[in-house]
Every structure is written in structure tokens, then in C-alpha cells.
Motif scaffolding. Structure first.
Motif, PDB file in Angstrom:
ATOM      1  N   LEU A 169       0.807  -1.215   0.000  1.00 39.67           N
ATOM      2  CA  LEU A 169       0.000   0.000   0.000  1.00 39.67           C
ATOM      3  C   LEU A 169       0.842   1.267   0.000  1.00 39.67           C
ATOM      4  CD1 LEU A 169      -2.543  -1.120   2.750  1.00 39.67           C
ATOM      5  CD2 LEU A 169      -2.867  -1.243   0.269  1.00 39.67           C
ATOM      6  N   GLY A 170       2.150   1.110   0.021  1.00 40.27           N
ATOM      7  CA  GLY A 170       3.026   2.248   0.227  1.00 40.27           C
ATOM      8  C   GLY A 170       3.064   3.255  -0.892  1.00 40.27           C
ATOM      9  N   ALA A 171       2.541   2.897  -2.085  1.00 39.53           N
ATOM     10  CA  ALA A 171       2.560   3.830  -3.209  1.00 39.53           C
ATOM     11  C   ALA A 171       1.221   4.516  -3.415  1.00 39.53           C
ATOM     12  CB  ALA A 171       2.975   3.108  -4.486  1.00 39.53           C
ATOM     13  N   GLN A 172       0.205   4.128  -2.636  1.00 40.44           N
ATOM     14  CA  GLN A 172      -1.096   4.778  -2.812  1.00 40.44           C
ATOM     15  C   GLN A 172      -1.030   6.249  -2.439  1.00 40.44           C
ATOM     16  OE1 GLN A 172      -4.179   2.585  -0.792  1.00 40.44           O
ATOM     17  NE2 GLN A 172      -4.048   0.857  -2.202  1.00 40.44           N
ATOM     18  N   GLN A 173      -0.260   6.552  -1.412  1.00 43.85           N
ATOM     19  CA  GLN A 173       0.026   7.943  -1.064  1.00 43.85           C
ATOM     20  C   GLN A 173       1.509   8.042  -0.746  1.00 43.85           C
ATOM     21  OE1 GLN A 173      -2.631  10.414   1.394  1.00 43.85           O
ATOM     22  NE2 GLN A 173      -0.865  10.811   2.706  1.00 43.85           N
ATOM     23  N   THR A 174       2.199   8.913  -1.454  1.00 40.10           N
ATOM     24  CA  THR A 174       3.636   9.063  -1.273  1.00 40.10           C
ATOM     25  C   THR A 174       3.916   9.977  -0.087  1.00 40.10           C
ATOM     26  OG1 THR A 174       3.770  10.983  -2.744  1.00 40.10           O
ATOM     27  CG2 THR A 174       3.936   8.788  -3.764  1.00 40.10           C
ATOM     28  N   PRO A 175       5.160  10.019   0.405  1.00 37.57           N
ATOM     29  CA  PRO A 175       5.464  10.893   1.545  1.00 37.57           C
ATOM     30  C   PRO A 175       5.125  12.359   1.314  1.00 37.57           C
ATOM     31  CG  PRO A 175       7.226   9.318   1.240  1.00 37.57           C
ATOM     32  CD  PRO A 175       6.294   9.138   0.073  1.00 37.57           C
ATOM     33  N   ALA A 176       5.118  12.797   0.055  1.00 33.74           N
ATOM     34  CA  ALA A 176       4.772  14.185  -0.243  1.00 33.74           C
ATOM     35  C   ALA A 176       3.273  14.429  -0.212  1.00 33.74           C
ATOM     36  CB  ALA A 176       5.329  14.588  -1.605  1.00 33.74           C
ATOM     37  N   GLY A 177       2.477  13.385   0.049  1.00 31.74           N
ATOM     38  CA  GLY A 177       1.031  13.548   0.123  1.00 31.74           C
ATOM     39  C   GLY A 177       0.336  13.406  -1.208  1.00 31.74           C
ATOM     40  N   LEU A 178       1.042  12.966  -2.235  1.00 25.67           N
ATOM     41  CA  LEU A 178       0.478  12.799  -3.568  1.00 25.67           C
ATOM     42  C   LEU A 178       0.371  11.315  -3.893  1.00 25.67           C
ATOM     43  CD1 LEU A 178       2.796  15.381  -5.371  1.00 25.67           C
ATOM     44  CD2 LEU A 178       0.458  15.797  -4.578  1.00 25.67           C
ATOM     45  N   SER A 179      -0.511  10.979  -4.837  1.00 24.30           N
ATOM     46  CA  SER A 179      -0.516   9.607  -5.332  1.00 24.30           C
ATOM     47  C   SER A 179       0.706   9.410  -6.203  1.00 24.30           C
ATOM     48  CB  SER A 179      -1.788   9.335  -6.145  1.00 24.30           C
ATOM     49  OG  SER A 179      -1.744  10.036  -7.383  1.00 24.30           O
ATOM     50  N   ALA A 180       1.103   8.166  -6.393  1.00 22.60           N
ATOM     51  CA  ALA A 180       2.285   7.887  -7.216  1.00 22.60           C
ATOM     52  C   ALA A 180       2.092   8.386  -8.639  1.00 22.60           C
ATOM     53  CB  ALA A 180       2.582   6.390  -7.206  1.00 22.60           C
ATOM     54  N   ASP A 181       0.857   8.335  -9.148  1.00 23.12           N
ATOM     55  CA  ASP A 181       0.595   8.788 -10.517  1.00 23.12           C
ATOM     56  C   ASP A 181       0.723  10.299 -10.661  1.00 23.12           C
ATOM     57  OD1 ASP A 181       0.184   6.261 -11.464  1.00 23.12           O
ATOM     58  OD2 ASP A 181      -1.997   6.335 -11.280  1.00 23.12           O
ATOM     59  N   ASP A 182       0.566  11.034  -9.566  1.00 21.88           N
ATOM     60  CA  ASP A 182       0.637  12.490  -9.617  1.00 21.88           C
ATOM     61  C   ASP A 182       1.994  13.036  -9.190  1.00 21.88           C
ATOM     62  OD1 ASP A 182      -2.014  12.690 -10.465  1.00 21.88           O
ATOM     63  OD2 ASP A 182      -2.780  12.697  -8.412  1.00 21.88           O
ATOM     64  N   ASN A 183       2.891  12.156  -8.816  1.00 19.30           N
ATOM     65  CA  ASN A 183       4.177  12.581  -8.265  1.00 19.30           C
ATOM     66  C   ASN A 183       5.288  12.303  -9.278  1.00 19.30           C
ATOM     67  OD1 ASN A 183       6.512  13.042  -6.760  1.00 19.30           O
ATOM     68  ND2 ASN A 183       5.610  12.232  -4.874  1.00 19.30           N
ATOM     69  N   ALA A 184       5.838  13.357  -9.853  1.00 16.23           N
ATOM     70  CA  ALA A 184       6.870  13.218 -10.879  1.00 16.23           C
ATOM     71  C   ALA A 184       8.263  13.035 -10.284  1.00 16.23           C
ATOM     72  CB  ALA A 184       6.861  14.434 -11.798  1.00 16.23           C
ATOM     73  N   TYR A 185       8.367  12.997  -8.950  1.00 14.60           N
ATOM     74  CA  TYR A 185       9.671  12.910  -8.296  1.00 14.60           C
ATOM     75  C   TYR A 185       9.891  11.558  -7.611  1.00 14.60           C
ATOM     76  CZ  TYR A 185      10.087  17.928  -9.037  1.00 14.60           C
ATOM     77  OH  TYR A 185      10.172  19.177  -9.611  1.00 14.60           O
ATOM     78  N   ILE A 186       9.154  10.542  -8.065  1.00 11.89           N
ATOM     79  CA  ILE A 186       9.328   9.197  -7.519  1.00 11.89           C
ATOM     80  C   ILE A 186      10.422   8.474  -8.296  1.00 11.89           C
ATOM     81  CG2 ILE A 186       8.253   6.934  -7.255  1.00 11.89           C
ATOM     82  CD1 ILE A 186       7.302   8.954  -5.236  1.00 11.89           C
ATOM     83  N   LEU A 187      11.368   7.901  -7.569  1.00 12.07           N
ATOM     84  CA  LEU A 187      12.419   7.099  -8.185  1.00 12.07           C
ATOM     85  C   LEU A 187      12.344   5.699  -7.597  1.00 12.07           C
ATOM     86  CD1 LEU A 187      14.923   7.179 -10.104  1.00 12.07           C
ATOM     87  CD2 LEU A 187      16.305   7.492  -8.044  1.00 12.07           C
ATOM     88  N   ASN A 188      11.912   4.743  -8.407  1.00  9.81           N
ATOM     89  CA  ASN A 188      11.828   3.351  -7.957  1.00  9.81           C
ATOM     90  C   ASN A 188      13.215   2.731  -7.931  1.00  9.81           C
ATOM     91  OD1 ASN A 188       8.928   3.013  -7.666  1.00  9.81           O
ATOM     92  ND2 ASN A 188       8.828   3.265  -9.887  1.00  9.81           N
ATOM     93  N   LEU A 189      13.518   2.052  -6.836  1.00 18.90           N
ATOM     94  CA  LEU A 189      14.820   1.405  -6.661  1.00 18.90           C
ATOM     95  C   LEU A 189      14.633  -0.086  -6.896  1.00 18.90           C
ATOM     96  CD1 LEU A 189      16.053   3.310  -3.470  1.00 18.90           C
ATOM     97  CD2 LEU A 189      16.181   3.992  -5.882  1.00 18.90           C
ATOM     98  N   GLU A 190      14.796  -0.504  -8.122  1.00 22.51           N
ATOM     99  CA  GLU A 190      14.487  -1.884  -8.482  1.00 22.51           C
ATOM    100  C   GLU A 190      15.435  -2.872  -7.810  1.00 22.51           C
ATOM    101  OE1 GLU A 190      14.362  -2.226 -12.683  1.00 22.51           O
ATOM    102  OE2 GLU A 190      12.634  -0.887 -12.919  1.00 22.51           O
ATOM    103  N   ALA A 191      16.682  -2.484  -7.618  1.00 25.35           N
ATOM    104  CA  ALA A 191      17.661  -3.426  -7.068  1.00 25.35           C
ATOM    105  C   ALA A 191      17.477  -3.643  -5.570  1.00 25.35           C
ATOM    106  CB  ALA A 191      19.074  -2.935  -7.356  1.00 25.35           C
ATOM    107  N   THR A 192      17.218  -2.577  -4.827  1.00 20.70           N
ATOM    108  CA  THR A 192      17.090  -2.690  -3.375  1.00 20.70           C
ATOM    109  C   THR A 192      15.647  -2.812  -2.932  1.00 20.70           C
ATOM    110  OG1 THR A 192      17.010  -0.286  -3.101  1.00 20.70           O
ATOM    111  CG2 THR A 192      19.177  -1.333  -3.029  1.00 20.70           C
ATOM    112  N   GLY A 193      14.709  -2.428  -3.809  1.00 23.76           N
ATOM    113  CA  GLY A 193      13.305  -2.379  -3.434  1.00 23.76           C
ATOM    114  C   GLY A 193      12.948  -1.034  -2.838  1.00 23.76           C
ATOM    115  N   GLY A 194      11.668  -0.680  -2.891  1.00 26.38           N
ATOM    116  CA  GLY A 194      11.208   0.598  -2.368  1.00 26.38           C
ATOM    117  C   GLY A 194      11.409   1.730  -3.359  1.00 26.38           C
ATOM    118  N   TYR A 195      11.153   2.954  -2.889  1.00 17.99           N
ATOM    119  CA  TYR A 195      11.307   4.112  -3.766  1.00 17.99           C
ATOM    120  C   TYR A 195      11.687   5.345  -2.965  1.00 17.99           C
ATOM    121  CZ  TYR A 195       6.565   5.655  -2.294  1.00 17.99           C
ATOM    122  OH  TYR A 195       5.468   6.068  -1.570  1.00 17.99           O
TER     123      TYR A 195
END
Length: 284
Positions: free
Chosen positions: A93-119
């Protein structure tokens, strides 16, 4: 890629030194009209061709932001279909609302970390004074440093001139860097990591990442109905901070080819379809 190269770790440590000479600078982007800020090479950037490590390349800058962990390893699904854990009855559920208070679809500053997991979420760091969720950030990343400490801590994530990866723009054809993700505990020993987190080492900038602590939903275990949340927003004990920094991940943007002086640093965001509305014009 994951960070396995010794010389990459060394370069990351060097970018934390207050007396380091940055390779890049932030200036108006030339990639497209209205693109906002961009990142440019201050001088020619050459690749370390003598390195024998698995990952060649030169670390250009770091990506600042709040780190939201993915699912704990013991809950990950047996297949590689997605990052939501659906195969094991666990919903991320961690991407439904990002720490900036935006949804992942509305947040252009999300960087997914595929190797370590998380963003990483860098949405509010460059515009904290006008960020709509500034007060929420202040509440969620409070500390024991006294009045005004939160804003100081958030701003400290970008006071390092080399912590500007969130300003790097997208190009699918002309990208000249790629993301290398890592655990900060693999870059700094525990004592230095703590000092570089609490702004206690006069020779080091703060590390530009923090573990997410806003009490928002992290994942739902459908087998027993348990809802896990990100950590308590109140960091009241020093050992809590040590525990946080043992878990937090970061990202470096690494040049894989020589970059000329004044050339704009560009990253292929590798967004998945369906594309968010703000990125649809980027992919043809």
C-alpha cells in the motif's frame, strides 16, 4: 543496478565531503520548453576506464528524498510478476500515497529502486517553502532538535550541491546516466552514518535520504487481516535513528560514458504503461 563496486561506494562517500568539488550544477533545463530545472556538467566528466569493478562509471550526483521501503523480504512473492505481493496474499500500500502527500501517478519525483526495493520521493525537497504538504512533512519527520528543526532537517537533504538528482530530466533516447541503488550501511560505517544523519560531523553533509515515518499504511496481510504502517513519526530515541539508517536506501546517478562540459544530465525514467498524465508526451 545494485551497488557492488568499491569505486562507486568511494565516489558516493566523496560527494558527502563538504569540501568536494561538484561535477554538476542546477540550471534551467534545455530539454524542452517548460521543463523547469535541469542538471548540467560543470566540467568534462570522464569514465574511470581503469576500474576492474563490476560497475564502471562515474557518480554524477545523488538523489535526495524520503525512502519508502518495499515489502519485507520474507513477504515477497514467489514469482516476479509485480511488487505488490499479491501472490502471497500481501498487498503493498506504500505507493497509494507518497510521503509528499500525492498519489504515485501524480508525483513526478518518484524514483523506484528496483535493485534494493522501495522508492525515493524527492517531491518537496527543492520547493519546500511552497510545498502543499510542508506542514505534514514537518510533523512526520520531527526530531528532538528543537523548534524549527524539522525544516532544517528537510532542507539539509538538499544543501549538498551534489544532492540534485531530483532535478535531472527525462530522455528515453538521449539519456547519459543510469540509477545505481544502494544501502547507506554499505557505504558508511555505523558511526559515520549516524554523524552524517544528525549533522554532527563538520566535514560531512547530511546524507540526503531519510526513512519514511508518517504512520501511513505500508502493507496489508490478507491472510490474517493485519495492516502494517510505516514507522511512528516521532523519533524520540537515538537508537531509533540508528535503526532507521540501517534500513534506508539511496541512489546515485552514474555516467556510463563521457559527458562534455555544459551537457545536460538526462535519465531514462523507464516508466511503465499506462503512463501518468504528466509523462504521456515524453513517450511516442
Amino acid at each position: 543496478r545494485p551497488m557492488t563496486a568499491v569505486h562507486i561506494a568511494r565516489q558516493i562517500r566523496n560527494l558527502l565531503l563538504r569540501n568536494h568539488d561538484p561535477l554538476v550544477k542546477v540550471a534551467p533545463s534545455q530539454i524542452a520548453k517548460g521543463a523547469g530545472e535541469g542538471v548540467f556538467a560543470r566540467r568534462p566528466i570522464s569514465i574511470d576506464s581503469e576500474s576492474q569493478d563490476e560497475i564502471p562509471g562515474t557518480v554524477v550526483c545523488l538523489y535526495p528524498g524520503i525512502f519508502s521501503p518495499g515489502l519485507p523480504p520474507h513477504l515477497k512473492w514467489p514469482s516476479a510478476a509485480s511488487d505488490d505481493g499479491a501472490d502471497t496474499g500481501v498487498i503493498h500500500l506504500g505507493a497509494q500515497q507518497t510521503p509528499a502527500g500525492l498519489s504515485a501517478d501524480d508525483n513526478a519525483y518518484i524514483l523506484n529502486l528496483e535493485a534494493t526495493g522501495g522508492y525515493l520521493d524527492g517531491a518537496c525537497l527543492s520547493v519546500i517553502d511552497s510545498c502543499p504538504t510542508k506542514n505534514t512533512l514537518q510533523e512526520n519527520y520531527n526530531s528532538t532538535l528543537g523548534d524549527g528543526a524539522v525544516e532544517k532537517r528537510m532542507l539539509s537533504l538538499t544543501q549538498n550541491p551534489s544532492a540534485c538528482g531530483h532535478c535531472v530530466n527525462h530522455s528515453s533516447a538521449g539519456s547519459n546516466v543510469e540509477v545505481v541503488s544502494f544501502h547507506w550501511r554499505d557505504v558508511l560505517d555505523e558511526q559515520r552514518l549516524l554523524l552524517a544523519t544528525n549533522n554532527e560531523d563538520p566535514n560531512l553533509f547530511d546524507i540526503p535520504n531519510r526513512l519514511r515515518r508518517d504512520g501511513s499504511p505500508w502493507y496489508l496481510d490478507q491472510t490474517d487481516g493485519t495492516l502494517q504502517r510505516y514507522g511512528d513519526p516521532d523519533i524520540v530515541r537515538r537508537h531509533d535513528l540508528v535503526h532507521d539508517m540501517d534500513r534506508v536506501c539511496g541512489a546515485a546517478l552514474v555516467a556510463l560514458d563521457d559527458i562534455g562540459k555544459g551537457e545536460e544530465i538526462l535519465l531514462n525514467y523507464k516508466l511503465r504503461y499506462p503512463l501518468p498524465a504528466w509523462a504521456k508526451s515524453w513517450y511516442r
